[in-house]
Design a protein around this motif. Structure first.
Motif, PDB file in Angstrom:
ATOM      1  N   UNK A  94       4.426   6.507  78.527  1.00  0.00           N
ATOM      2  CA  UNK A  94       4.951   7.877  78.569  1.00  0.00           C
ATOM      3  C   UNK A  94       6.459   7.845  78.738  1.00  0.00           C
ATOM      4  N   UNK A  95       7.204   7.567  77.670  1.00  0.00           N
ATOM      5  CA  UNK A  95       8.663   7.488  77.799  1.00  0.00           C
ATOM      6  C   UNK A  95       9.287   8.771  78.339  1.00  0.00           C
ATOM      7  N   UNK A  96       8.810   9.927  77.858  1.00  0.00           N
ATOM      8  CA  UNK A  96       9.391  11.185  78.312  1.00  0.00           C
ATOM      9  C   UNK A  96       9.161  11.421  79.800  1.00  0.00           C
ATOM     10  N   UNK A  97       8.107  10.809  80.347  1.00  0.00           N
ATOM     11  CA  UNK A  97       7.868  10.923  81.779  1.00  0.00           C
ATOM     12  C   UNK A  97       8.905  10.206  82.613  1.00  0.00           C
ATOM     13  N   UNK A  98       9.683   9.344  81.971  1.00  0.00           N
ATOM     14  CA  UNK A  98      10.751   8.614  82.651  1.00  0.00           C
ATOM     15  C   UNK A  98      12.125   9.196  82.345  1.00  0.00           C
ATOM     16  N   UNK A 101      16.826  15.646  81.706  1.00  0.00           N
ATOM     17  CA  UNK A 101      18.027  16.039  80.974  1.00  0.00           C
ATOM     18  C   UNK A 101      18.659  17.252  81.649  1.00  0.00           C
ATOM     19  N   UNK A 102      19.947  17.187  81.893  1.00  0.00           N
ATOM     20  CA  UNK A 102      20.683  18.330  82.434  1.00  0.00           C
ATOM     21  C   UNK A 102      20.687  19.454  81.395  1.00  0.00           C
ATOM     22  N   UNK A 103      20.336  20.643  81.827  1.00  0.00           N
ATOM     23  CA  UNK A 103      20.264  21.790  80.920  1.00  0.00           C
ATOM     24  C   UNK A 103      21.610  22.094  80.268  1.00  0.00           C
ATOM     25  N   UNK A 104      22.708  21.683  80.897  1.00  0.00           N
ATOM     26  CA  UNK A 104      24.046  21.978  80.370  1.00  0.00           C
ATOM     27  C   UNK A 104      24.503  20.992  79.303  1.00  0.00           C
ATOM     28  N   UNK A 105      23.749  19.915  79.091  1.00  0.00           N
ATOM     29  CA  UNK A 105      24.143  18.915  78.095  1.00  0.00           C
ATOM     30  C   UNK A 105      24.196  19.542  76.707  1.00  0.00           C
ATOM     31  N   UNK A 106      25.239  19.229  75.956  1.00  0.00           N
ATOM     32  CA  UNK A 106      25.376  19.756  74.598  1.00  0.00           C
ATOM     33  C   UNK A 106      24.290  19.200  73.689  1.00  0.00           C
ATOM     34  N   UNK A 107      23.899  20.001  72.723  1.00  0.00           N
ATOM     35  CA  UNK A 107      22.849  19.637  71.775  1.00  0.00           C
ATOM     36  C   UNK A 107      23.476  19.152  70.475  1.00  0.00           C
ATOM     37  N   UNK A 108      23.090  17.969  70.037  1.00  0.00           N
ATOM     38  CA  UNK A 108      23.499  17.457  68.723  1.00  0.00           C
ATOM     39  C   UNK A 108      22.392  17.759  67.723  1.00  0.00           C
ATOM     40  N   UNK A 153      19.474  23.434  77.474  1.00  0.00           N
ATOM     41  CA  UNK A 153      18.803  24.575  78.069  1.00  0.00           C
ATOM     42  C   UNK A 153      18.433  25.648  77.072  1.00  0.00           C
ATOM     43  N   UNK A 154      19.181  25.756  75.982  1.00  0.00           N
ATOM     44  CA  UNK A 154      18.883  26.756  74.955  1.00  0.00           C
ATOM     45  C   UNK A 154      17.548  26.490  74.265  1.00  0.00           C
ATOM     46  N   UNK A 155      17.054  25.258  74.361  1.00  0.00           N
ATOM     47  CA  UNK A 155      15.803  24.919  73.683  1.00  0.00           C
ATOM     48  C   UNK A 155      14.597  25.639  74.282  1.00  0.00           C
ATOM     49  N   UNK A 156      14.770  26.232  75.453  1.00  0.00           N
ATOM     50  CA  UNK A 156      13.668  26.978  76.068  1.00  0.00           C
ATOM     51  C   UNK A 156      13.615  28.426  75.605  1.00  0.00           C
ATOM     52  N   UNK A 157      14.614  28.867  74.848  1.00  0.00           N
ATOM     53  CA  UNK A 157      14.649  30.246  74.354  1.00  0.00           C
ATOM     54  C   UNK A 157      14.832  30.227  72.844  1.00  0.00           C
ATOM     55  N   UNK A 158      13.743  30.432  72.118  1.00  0.00           N
ATOM     56  CA  UNK A 158      13.825  30.356  70.662  1.00  0.00           C
ATOM     57  C   UNK A 158      14.791  31.380  70.064  1.00  0.00           C
ATOM     58  N   UNK A 159      14.779  32.656  70.502  1.00  0.00           N
ATOM     59  CA  UNK A 159      15.731  33.609  69.920  1.00  0.00           C
ATOM     60  C   UNK A 159      17.191  33.173  70.117  1.00  0.00           C
ATOM     61  N   UNK A 160      17.547  32.747  71.323  1.00  0.00           N
ATOM     62  CA  UNK A 160      18.927  32.323  71.563  1.00  0.00           C
ATOM     63  C   UNK A 160      19.252  31.075  70.762  1.00  0.00           C
ATOM     64  N   UNK A 194      10.909  19.379  72.162  1.00  0.00           N
ATOM     65  CA  UNK A 194      11.699  18.620  73.139  1.00  0.00           C
ATOM     66  C   UNK A 194      11.666  19.312  74.505  1.00  0.00           C
ATOM     67  N   UNK A 195      11.871  20.629  74.524  1.00  0.00           N
ATOM     68  CA  UNK A 195      11.914  21.362  75.790  1.00  0.00           C
ATOM     69  C   UNK A 195      10.562  21.370  76.488  1.00  0.00           C
ATOM     70  N   UNK A 196       9.490  21.326  75.722  1.00  0.00           N
ATOM     71  CA  UNK A 196       8.157  21.303  76.334  1.00  0.00           C
ATOM     72  C   UNK A 196       7.817  19.930  76.919  1.00  0.00           C
ATOM     73  N   UNK A 197       8.489  18.908  76.444  1.00  0.00           N
ATOM     74  CA  UNK A 197       8.112  17.532  76.783  1.00  0.00           C
ATOM     75  C   UNK A 197       8.989  16.910  77.856  1.00  0.00           C
ATOM     76  N   UNK A 198      10.276  17.250  77.853  1.00  0.00           N
ATOM     77  CA  UNK A 198      11.245  16.611  78.750  1.00  0.00           C
ATOM     78  C   UNK A 198      11.559  17.527  79.925  1.00  0.00           C
TER      79      UNK A 198
END
Length: 435
Positions: A94-98, A101-108, A153-160, A194-198
Motif C-alpha cells: 500500500x504505497x499510498x498508505x505511506x 501531502x500538504x494541501x497547499x502543495x502546487x499541482x503539476x 487541496x483543490x483536488x477535493x472540490x471538482x467545481x473549483x 488522487x484526493x480519495x487515495x492520499x
C-alpha cells in the motif's frame, strides 16, 4: 536529531541511496520532501536486487518509512500513480498508505508539462536542459497567477478544480498555441482519484510529526542548480539548498535543530547543457551509468573529475554543512585517472574560489555562467588510491567530516549519528571569481 539531505552538485550524487541507508537506522519517523517534484530521480537498489527510481515518494518507502510531500513540492497525481504501481510490483502493498501531502502543495498537470516542452523546443540550440515534466512551468504559473494556481487541496472540490484547470489550459494555449494534453475532465478525474487515495494534510501536520521524533528531509536536484545560487539560466525553478527544510522546521516550532548532510560523488556530473569545468569525455566509458543516460529533454549525461571549486561554492551558499556523504567510492579503483580540480584558469587568471554574488541577482549569475563556460581546470590534486585517502581529501576540501560512504548502489557504511557534533564550515581561501 532531524537531518536534512542535500546534493552539493548538479544532482545525481546519490541522495536516494543515502536516505534509504539512513532509514535503516530506525531513527526517523518520516521522510519529508522539501523541494522539486516529479522530475526527481533518486535511485535506490536494495541488497536483494530490487530497484526503484523515487520521484515523489520518499526514498525510505522500501523500508516502510512514511513520506510527506511538503508545501514546497510540486505534486503530479498522474506521475504519482505510475510510481505507486511500480512500488506495488516491488512488494510495497500500500504505497499510498505511506504517503501524505500538504494541501497547499502546487499541482503539476499535463498542461504544465506540455507548456514546458513547447518552451524548451522553442529555444532550439539554446536549450536549458529541462526535464520536461512541467515542474518549472508549475512554479512559473503560480508566480504569474498566485490566486488561480491549482493545489493538491483543490483536488477535493471538482467545481473549483475544473475552473482552475480550464483557466490554466486556456492561458497557456493563448501564449504557446494548442497544448498536446488530455481533456480537462480526464485530468480532473485523475486528481479526484488522487484526493480519495492520499492523505491531504493541513498546516499543523508537520508540527505534530516533528513532535513524535526525528524527521529526515530529502532534497531534490542539486545546490549548483538552485534557482538563485546556480549558474543561470541552466538551473531549476526550485530552492535546492537547506533553506526550505529549515523554514518547515521553524514553522513546526523546531528551528535550527537539524543536522545538514551534503552529498557528493567522487567525480562531478550533470545532465544537459551548462558549466561543467572538469568534464572529460574519456571518463564516460570507464564510469558507466546504469541509471543515468541521455534524456530527450535534459540532454546528455556528462562526467568530469571532482570539482572542488564548485562543490565548495555549494557548501558556502548553503551556509555550511555539518557532515558529508561520499558516494561512488568504488569509482576510485575502477578509474585510476580520477583527480580533484582545485582551481580554474579563466581569462589568463587562476580562480580557486567562487564567491557568492548579490542575493537574487540573476544578471550576476548569468555573467558568472558565461565566464565558467570559458574556464578550464588549472590546479589539480591527486589523492592516493585508497578510499580513506579520498575521504580525507574531500572532507578537508569541503570543511566537514564524512558521515556516510557508499561503494555501490546497495553498499553503504554509516558512522554513528549520535557521535557527530555540529561543525562549522570555513570558506575557502584563494582568488575568488568576481565580475
Amino acid at each position: 536529531m532531524h537531518t536534512v539531505v542535500a546534493d552539493l552538485g548538479y544532482g545525481d550524487a546519490g541522495k536516494g541511496s543515502v536516505v534509504d541507508r539512513l532509514c535503516r537506522t530506525g531513527e526517523f519517523g518520516a521522510v519529508v520532501r522539501f523541494n522539486g517534484g516529479a522530475q526527481a530521480a533518486h535511485n535506490v537498489v536494495t541488497a536483494d536486487g530490487r530497484h526503484h527510481t523515487f520521484a515523489q515518494f520518499g526514498s525510505g518507502t522500501l523500508r516502510g518509512v512514511p513520506g510527506h510531500l511538503s508545501r514546497f513540492v510540486c505534486v503530479d497525481p498522474l506521475a504519482l500513480a505510475a510510481e505507486a504501481d511500480h512500488l506495488r510490483a516491488l512488494g510495497v502493498p500500500d504505497p499510498y498508505g505511506l504517503l501524505s501531502v500538504d494541501r497547499r502543495a502546487l499541482l503539476t498537470t499535463p498542461y504544465h508539462a506540455a507548456a514546458n516542452r513547447l518552451r524548451e523546443q522553442a529555444r532550439g540550440a539554446d536549450r536549458h536542459g529541462s526535464c520536461g515534466m512541467g515542474v518549472g512551468e508549475t512554479a512559473r504559473y503560480a508566480l504569474d497567477h498566485p490566486q488561480d494556481a491549482p493545489t493538491a487541496g483543490d483536488c477535493t472540490s471538482r467545481p473549483r478544480l475544473l475552473r482552475r484547470l480550464r483557466l490554466l489550459r486556456d492561458r497557456l494555449a493563448d501564449e504557446l498555441g494548442p497544448l498536446p494534453a488530455p481533456p480537462v475532465e480526464d485530468c480532473a478525474d485523475a486528481c479526484a482519484a488522487f484526493a480519495r487515495t492520499v492523505a491531504l494534510t493541513g498546516e499543523q501536520y508537520l508540527r505534530d510529526l516533528a513532535r513524535k521524533g526525528p524527521l529526515l528531509f530529502e532534497g531534490a536536484q542539486g545546490v549548483l542548480l538552485d534557482e538563485w545560487h546556480g549558474f543561470h539560466p541552466y538551473t531549476t525553478w526550485s530552492t535546492t539548498t537547506f533553506a526550505n527544510a529549515e523554514t518547515l522546521l521553524a514553522e513546526a516550532g523546531d528551528p535550527g535543530s537539524a543536522r545538514r548532510l551534503g552529498v557528493v560523488r567522487t567525480y562531478t556530473t550533470r545532465h544537459g547543457p551548462g558549466p561543467l569545468v572538469t568534464e572529460n569525455t574519456e571518463l564516460a566509458p570507464l564510469l558507466p551509468e546504469p541509471h543515468n543516460g541521455h534524456g530527450r529533454w535534459q540532454g546528455a549525461f556528462r562526467i568530469g573529475h571532482f570539482d572542488a571549486v564548485a562543490h565548495a561554492y555549494a557548501v558556502e551558499v548553503c551556509g555550511g554543512v555539518d557532515a558529508l556523504a561520499v558516494t561512488h567510492l568504488d569509482a576510485v579503483a575502477r578509474c585510476r585517472s580520477l583527480r580533484i580540480c582545485r582551481g580554474y584558469g579563466i581569462d589568463g587568471g587562476l580562480v580557486e574560489r567562487l564567491a557568492p554574488g548579490p542575493p537574487r541577482d540573476l544578471a550576476h549569475r548569468a555573467e558568472v555562467t558565461r565566464r565558467l563556460l570559458r574556464a578550464t581546470p588549472a590546479l589539480w590534486e591527486t589523492p592516493g588510491r585508497a578510499h580513506g585517502d579520498w575521504i580525507a581529501a574531500l572532507g578537508q576540501l569541503l570543511g566537514a567530516p564524512v558521515l556516510l560512504t557508499a561503494t555501490g548502489p546497495a553498499r553503504q557504511e554509516l558512522r554513528d549519528l549520535r557521535s557527530m557534533g555540529k561543525s562549522k564550515y570555513v570558506s575557502g581561501k584563494g582568488s575568488p571569481l568576481s565580475v
